[in-house]
Write an enzyme that holds these catalytic residues in place. Structure first.
Site, PDB file in Angstrom:
ATOM      1  N   GLU A   1      83.475  23.432  34.920  1.00 33.71           N
ATOM      2  CA  GLU A   1      82.556  22.337  35.202  1.00 33.71           C
ATOM      3  C   GLU A   1      81.516  22.164  34.103  1.00 33.71           C
ATOM      4  O   GLU A   1      81.132  23.115  33.430  1.00 33.71           O
ATOM      5  CB  GLU A   1      81.873  22.601  36.548  1.00 33.71           C
ATOM      6  CG  GLU A   1      82.921  22.700  37.642  1.00 33.71           C
ATOM      7  CD  GLU A   1      82.333  22.784  39.041  1.00 33.71           C
ATOM      8  OE1 GLU A   1      83.111  23.014  39.971  1.00 33.71           O
ATOM      9  OE2 GLU A   1      81.111  22.627  39.197  1.00 33.71           O
TER      10      GLU A   1
ATOM     11  N   CYS B   1      74.965  21.110  30.471  1.00 30.47           N
ATOM     12  CA  CYS B   1      75.271  22.516  30.744  1.00 30.47           C
ATOM     13  C   CYS B   1      76.783  22.703  30.587  1.00 30.47           C
ATOM     14  O   CYS B   1      77.568  22.118  31.331  1.00 30.47           O
ATOM     15  CB  CYS B   1      74.804  22.839  32.168  1.00 30.47           C
ATOM     16  SG  CYS B   1      75.097  24.535  32.634  1.00 30.47           S
TER      17      CYS B   1
ATOM     18  N   CYS C   1      84.854  34.578  34.795  1.00 27.78           N
ATOM     19  CA  CYS C   1      84.065  35.489  33.960  1.00 27.78           C
ATOM     20  C   CYS C   1      84.382  36.911  34.390  1.00 27.78           C
ATOM     21  O   CYS C   1      84.504  37.200  35.583  1.00 27.78           O
ATOM     22  CB  CYS C   1      82.574  35.212  34.129  1.00 27.78           C
ATOM     23  SG  CYS C   1      81.520  36.293  33.117  1.00 27.78           S
TER      24      CYS C   1
ATOM     25  N   CYS D   1      78.734  39.620  37.819  1.00 25.04           N
ATOM     26  CA  CYS D   1      77.360  39.741  38.326  1.00 25.04           C
ATOM     27  C   CYS D   1      77.410  39.474  39.833  1.00 25.04           C
ATOM     28  O   CYS D   1      78.128  38.573  40.289  1.00 25.04           O
ATOM     29  CB  CYS D   1      76.430  38.759  37.622  1.00 25.04           C
ATOM     30  SG  CYS D   1      76.344  39.076  35.842  1.00 25.04           S
TER      31      CYS D   1
ATOM     32  N   CYS E   1      76.822  35.806  41.415  1.00 27.01           N
ATOM     33  CA  CYS E   1      77.353  34.645  40.678  1.00 27.01           C
ATOM     34  C   CYS E   1      78.751  34.291  41.169  1.00 27.01           C
ATOM     35  O   CYS E   1      79.643  35.152  41.168  1.00 27.01           O
ATOM     36  CB  CYS E   1      77.380  34.963  39.179  1.00 27.01           C
ATOM     37  SG  CYS E   1      78.202  33.694  38.210  1.00 27.01           S
TER      38      CYS E   1
ATOM     39  N   GLY F   1      81.198  31.254  32.657  1.00 25.93           N
ATOM     40  CA  GLY F   1      81.638  32.180  31.620  1.00 25.93           C
ATOM     41  C   GLY F   1      80.522  32.797  30.812  1.00 25.93           C
ATOM     42  O   GLY F   1      79.386  32.331  30.837  1.00 25.93           O
ATOM     43  N   GLU F   2      80.876  33.857  30.102  1.00 21.66           N
ATOM     44  CA  GLU F   2      79.919  34.542  29.230  1.00 21.66           C
ATOM     45  C   GLU F   2      80.224  34.114  27.794  1.00 21.66           C
ATOM     46  O   GLU F   2      81.231  34.536  27.209  1.00 21.66           O
ATOM     47  CB  GLU F   2      80.055  36.062  29.409  1.00 21.66           C
ATOM     48  CG  GLU F   2      79.344  36.897  28.360  1.00 21.66           C
ATOM     49  CD  GLU F   2      77.880  36.525  28.146  1.00 21.66           C
ATOM     50  OE1 GLU F   2      77.106  36.484  29.121  1.00 21.66           O
ATOM     51  OE2 GLU F   2      77.509  36.257  26.979  1.00 21.66           O
TER      52      GLU F   2
ATOM     53  N   SER G   1      73.143  31.238  26.487  1.00 20.23           N
ATOM     54  CA  SER G   1      72.647  32.141  27.533  1.00 20.23           C
ATOM     55  C   SER G   1      73.615  33.307  27.676  1.00 20.23           C
ATOM     56  O   SER G   1      74.825  33.108  27.784  1.00 20.23           O
ATOM     57  CB  SER G   1      72.552  31.378  28.852  1.00 20.23           C
ATOM     58  OG  SER G   1      72.270  32.258  29.910  1.00 20.23           O
TER      59      SER G   1
ATOM     60  N   SER H   1      69.754  36.481  30.479  1.00 18.81           N
ATOM     61  CA  SER H   1      69.785  36.535  31.938  1.00 18.81           C
ATOM     62  C   SER H   1      69.340  37.931  32.355  1.00 18.81           C
ATOM     63  O   SER H   1      70.135  38.858  32.396  1.00 18.81           O
ATOM     64  CB  SER H   1      71.208  36.255  32.424  1.00 18.81           C
ATOM     65  OG  SER H   1      71.518  34.900  32.204  1.00 18.81           O
ATOM     66  N   LEU H   2      68.077  38.070  32.657  1.00 22.60           N
ATOM     67  CA  LEU H   2      67.500  39.396  32.918  1.00 22.60           C
ATOM     68  C   LEU H   2      67.681  39.804  34.385  1.00 22.60           C
ATOM     69  O   LEU H   2      68.265  40.838  34.687  1.00 22.60           O
ATOM     70  CB  LEU H   2      66.010  39.382  32.523  1.00 22.60           C
ATOM     71  CG  LEU H   2      65.297  40.723  32.586  1.00 22.60           C
ATOM     72  CD1 LEU H   2      65.837  41.700  31.563  1.00 22.60           C
ATOM     73  CD2 LEU H   2      63.788  40.524  32.393  1.00 22.60           C
ATOM     74  N   HIS H   3      67.115  39.047  35.283  1.00 21.03           N
ATOM     75  CA  HIS H   3      67.303  39.190  36.741  1.00 21.03           C
ATOM     76  C   HIS H   3      66.739  40.458  37.384  1.00 21.03           C
ATOM     77  O   HIS H   3      66.717  40.551  38.611  1.00 21.03           O
ATOM     78  CB  HIS H   3      68.774  39.081  37.149  1.00 21.03           C
ATOM     79  CG  HIS H   3      69.484  37.917  36.543  1.00 21.03           C
ATOM     80  ND1 HIS H   3      68.985  36.630  36.605  1.00 21.03           N
ATOM     81  CD2 HIS H   3      70.646  37.834  35.861  1.00 21.03           C
ATOM     82  CE1 HIS H   3      69.818  35.822  35.984  1.00 21.03           C
ATOM     83  NE2 HIS H   3      70.820  36.516  35.521  1.00 21.03           N
TER      84      HIS H   3
ATOM     85  N   ASN I   1      71.004  30.053  44.214  1.00 18.06           N
ATOM     86  CA  ASN I   1      71.775  28.990  44.865  1.00 18.06           C
ATOM     87  C   ASN I   1      72.881  29.643  45.676  1.00 18.06           C
ATOM     88  O   ASN I   1      73.801  30.219  45.108  1.00 18.06           O
ATOM     89  CB  ASN I   1      72.383  28.046  43.827  1.00 18.06           C
ATOM     90  CG  ASN I   1      71.315  27.187  43.205  1.00 18.06           C
ATOM     91  OD1 ASN I   1      70.520  26.570  43.900  1.00 18.06           O
ATOM     92  ND2 ASN I   1      71.261  27.176  41.888  1.00 18.06           N
TER      93      ASN I   1
ATOM     94  N   CYS J   1      73.160  25.431  39.512  1.00 20.02           N
ATOM     95  CA  CYS J   1      73.459  26.665  38.814  1.00 20.02           C
ATOM     96  C   CYS J   1      74.157  27.673  39.715  1.00 20.02           C
ATOM     97  O   CYS J   1      73.713  27.910  40.830  1.00 20.02           O
ATOM     98  CB  CYS J   1      72.105  27.274  38.529  1.00 20.02           C
ATOM     99  SG  CYS J   1      71.819  27.832  36.975  1.00 20.02           S
TER     100      CYS J   1
HETATM  101  N1  SAH Z   1      77.175  34.126  31.477  1.00 20.08           N
HETATM  102  C1  SAH Z   1      75.963  33.611  30.982  1.00 20.08           C
HETATM  103  C2  SAH Z   1      75.827  32.118  31.104  1.00 20.08           C
HETATM  104  C3  SAH Z   1      76.336  31.472  32.350  1.00 20.08           C
HETATM  105  S1  SAH Z   1      75.459  31.821  33.838  1.00 20.08           S
HETATM  106  C4  SAH Z   1      74.781  34.310  31.621  1.00 20.08           C
HETATM  107  O1  SAH Z   1      74.969  35.053  32.579  1.00 20.08           O
HETATM  108  O2  SAH Z   1      73.681  34.130  31.116  1.00 20.08           O
HETATM  109  C5  SAH Z   1      74.016  30.795  33.657  1.00 20.08           C
HETATM  110  C6  SAH Z   1      72.835  31.239  34.495  1.00 20.08           C
HETATM  111  O3  SAH Z   1      73.048  30.951  35.888  1.00 20.08           O
HETATM  112  C7  SAH Z   1      72.572  32.723  34.401  1.00 20.08           C
HETATM  113  O4  SAH Z   1      71.220  33.011  34.179  1.00 20.08           O
HETATM  114  C8  SAH Z   1      73.027  33.192  35.746  1.00 20.08           C
HETATM  115  O5  SAH Z   1      72.468  34.405  36.076  1.00 20.08           O
HETATM  116  C9  SAH Z   1      72.621  32.065  36.643  1.00 20.08           C
HETATM  117  N2  SAH Z   1      73.258  32.104  37.961  1.00 20.08           N
HETATM  118  C10 SAH Z   1      74.502  32.526  38.241  1.00 20.08           C
HETATM  119  N3  SAH Z   1      74.747  32.427  39.566  1.00 20.08           N
HETATM  120  C11 SAH Z   1      73.630  31.921  40.121  1.00 20.08           C
HETATM  121  C12 SAH Z   1      73.272  31.555  41.455  1.00 20.08           C
HETATM  122  N4  SAH Z   1      74.128  31.692  42.472  1.00 20.08           N
HETATM  123  N5  SAH Z   1      72.053  31.043  41.667  1.00 20.08           N
HETATM  124  C13 SAH Z   1      71.197  30.873  40.637  1.00 20.08           C
HETATM  125  N6  SAH Z   1      71.470  31.193  39.364  1.00 20.08           N
HETATM  126  C14 SAH Z   1      72.689  31.705  39.104  1.00 20.08           C
HETATM  127 FE1  SF4 Z   2      79.452  35.902  34.089  1.00 21.09          FE
HETATM  128 FE2  SF4 Z   2      77.011  34.867  33.670  1.00 21.09          FE
HETATM  129 FE3  SF4 Z   2      78.147  34.784  36.109  1.00 21.09          FE
HETATM  130 FE4  SF4 Z   2      77.318  37.131  35.120  1.00 21.09          FE
HETATM  131  S1  SF4 Z   2      76.020  35.334  35.631  1.00 21.09           S
HETATM  132  S2  SF4 Z   2      79.280  36.747  36.153  1.00 21.09           S
HETATM  133  S3  SF4 Z   2      77.794  36.863  32.950  1.00 21.09           S
HETATM  134  S4  SF4 Z   2      78.866  33.737  34.284  1.00 21.09           S
END
Ligand code: SAH
Ligand code: SF4
Length: 387
Positions: free
Chosen positions: A99, A112, A119, A123, A126, A173-174, A205, A227-229, A305, A348
């Site tokens: 997408e 975006c 991926c 995580c 995600c 994806g990463e 990212s 993407s720290l989290h 989300n 997202c």
């Molecule tokens: N793989 C890369 C880029 C794609 S994810 C990365 O992880 O940075 C893009 C962003 O969306 C990341 O910061 C990710 O942590 C965030 N993200 C993924 N799933 C999410 C969700 N369910 N709610 C909010 N943000 C999310």
């Molecule tokens: Fe992959 Fe980014 Fe999702 Fe982590 S947050 S699973 S690195 S797409």
């Protein structure tokens, strides 16, 4: 079949950077300036048919049609939200769908873009990660998302009123695990013969693939988002499993070195997906304040989300605001990402996409997970010949 040719053996010119396009014309015994002409047709004017290239003679057009093509990924659907957000689902060569989302806001238009179908990094919050890895997108499939979005707004006008002003590699994806293709696609985004977007407005990212952050710094100067989290290794290990390989004490210095290499006044973007009762408490804010002391950054809080069976919840607006206030009082620049395009599921982490080739996906996913991440990750990916 070369790395850039499609299944029919034709070279897809959509995915060629300027030097590669010039080399292509030279290999045909043609002049290098043809590269610029053809790139303008493709990227500025959205042309995908050689016959429409009126400043290219008929003989050359026929020669091109015999060996090359301009093939964007197939658009499966296009949705426009009532808030102006647009979402495309496109099918890539592996059969999977990814997408692309366009978000207009405050005079900017941010696209975006996805870099992989699925991926491998898994995580925990995600939905893309939950699918596992399916395939790397080719350069044409990555830049093709920009091509499709751009074409939906008409041809590229004067710089000032372009529809797409920013690109973020924050779709599925990463991006650093599909390094070479993402790099070429970003070069095309920034090239004036491509989309002419400034290096400050193309953002990659990453969840923290340290060796590739180093390599990125040697080859380009795009903006970087991490993407720290989580503010400590114990929690980050749970949310972002890659942290076990590249913990915070190696990850943050790598990001700092990348940013220092850019010079100027550019700062790292920290993305922090907020999960109720998991990473949204005052003690997490306090740890963040300490952790990021040496890192010039701006912080973007992303309210989680939800998606089915995620096991997580979005925190209340009050706890998000409390978290933001604490960081803000400590001197950080903190924004909260607003959810856009909710009526078309464009938020997202909701980029679920449809994975069609399940068997091969799981084989590759298992193979990838068993490989050491120490080596250069792209070397662990299936080769083009494998596709
Ligand atoms: N793989 C890369 C880029 C794609 S994810 C990365 O992880 O940075 C893009 C962003 O969306 C990341 O910061 C990710 O942590 C965030 N993200 C993924 N799933 C999410 C969700 N369910 N709610 C909010 N943000 C999310
Ligand atoms: Fe992959 Fe980014 Fe999702 Fe982590 S947050 S699973 S690195 S797409």
């Amino acid at each position: 079949m070369t790395a850039t040719s499609n299944a029919n053996g034709k070279i897809n010119l959509l995915g060629l950077t300027q030097p590669k396009m010039e080399a292509f014309f030279e290999s045909l015994g043609e002049k290098r300036f043809r590269a610029g002409q053809v790139m303008k047709w493709i990227h500025h004017l959205g042309v995908d048919n050689f016959d429409d290239m009126t400043n290219v003679g008929k003989a050359l057009r026929e020669k091109l049609a015999a060996v090359a093509e301009i093939r964007p990924p197939e658009v499966v659907s296009e949705d426009i939200s009532k808030d102006g957000t647009r979402k495309w689902v496109v099918r890539v060569a592996s059969g999977s769908c990814v997408e692309t989302v366009y978000i207009p806001q405050n005079g900017r238009g941010t696209l975006c873009v996805s870099s992989q179908a699925g991926c491998a990094l898994d995580c925990s919050f995600c939905s893309t990660g939950k699918q596992g890895f399916n395939s790397d997108l080719t350069v044409a499939e990555i830049i093709g998302q920009v091509w499709i979005a751009n074409k939906s707004f008409g041809s590229i006008p004067a710089k000032t009123d372009r529809a797409i002003t920013n690109v973020v590699m924050m779709g599925m994806g990463e991006p650093l695990l599909n390094f070479d293709n993402v790099l070429d696609a970003m070069l095309l985004m920034m090239d004036d013969l491509g989309y002419g977007i400034s290096k400050r407005k193309v953002t990659l990212s990453t969840s923290g693939v340290v060796p590739m952050i180093e390599k990125l710094g040697e080859l380009t100067d795009v903006a970087l988002a991490l993407s720290l989290h989580a503010p400590n290794n114990a929690l980050r290990n749970q949310l972002v499993p890659l942290n076990k390989k590249y913990p915070l004490e190696v990850l943050l210095p790598a990001c700092n070195r990348y940013m220092a290499g850019l010079g100027e006044k550019r700062v790292l973007t920290i993305e922090y997906t907020m999960l109720k009762d998991v990473n949204d408490q005052p003690e997490h804010a306090e740890e963040m304040i300490e952790l990021l002391r040496e890192t010039p950054c701006k912080i973007n809080l992303i309210p989680f989300n939800p998606f089915p069976h995620s096991g997580y919840e979005r925190p209340s607006n009050n706890s998000i605001r409390r978290f933001q206030d604490m960081l803000h009082k400590a001197g950080y620049n903190v924004t909260v990402r607003t959810t856009r395009g909710e009526d078309i599921d464009a938020a997202c982490g909701q980029l679920v996409g449809q994975v069609m080739d399940r068997t091969r996906r799981s084989e590759r996913y298992i193979a990838l997970r068993q490989l050491p991440v120490d080596g250069v990750p792209t070397a662990t990916q299936p080769s083009n010949a494998d596709r």
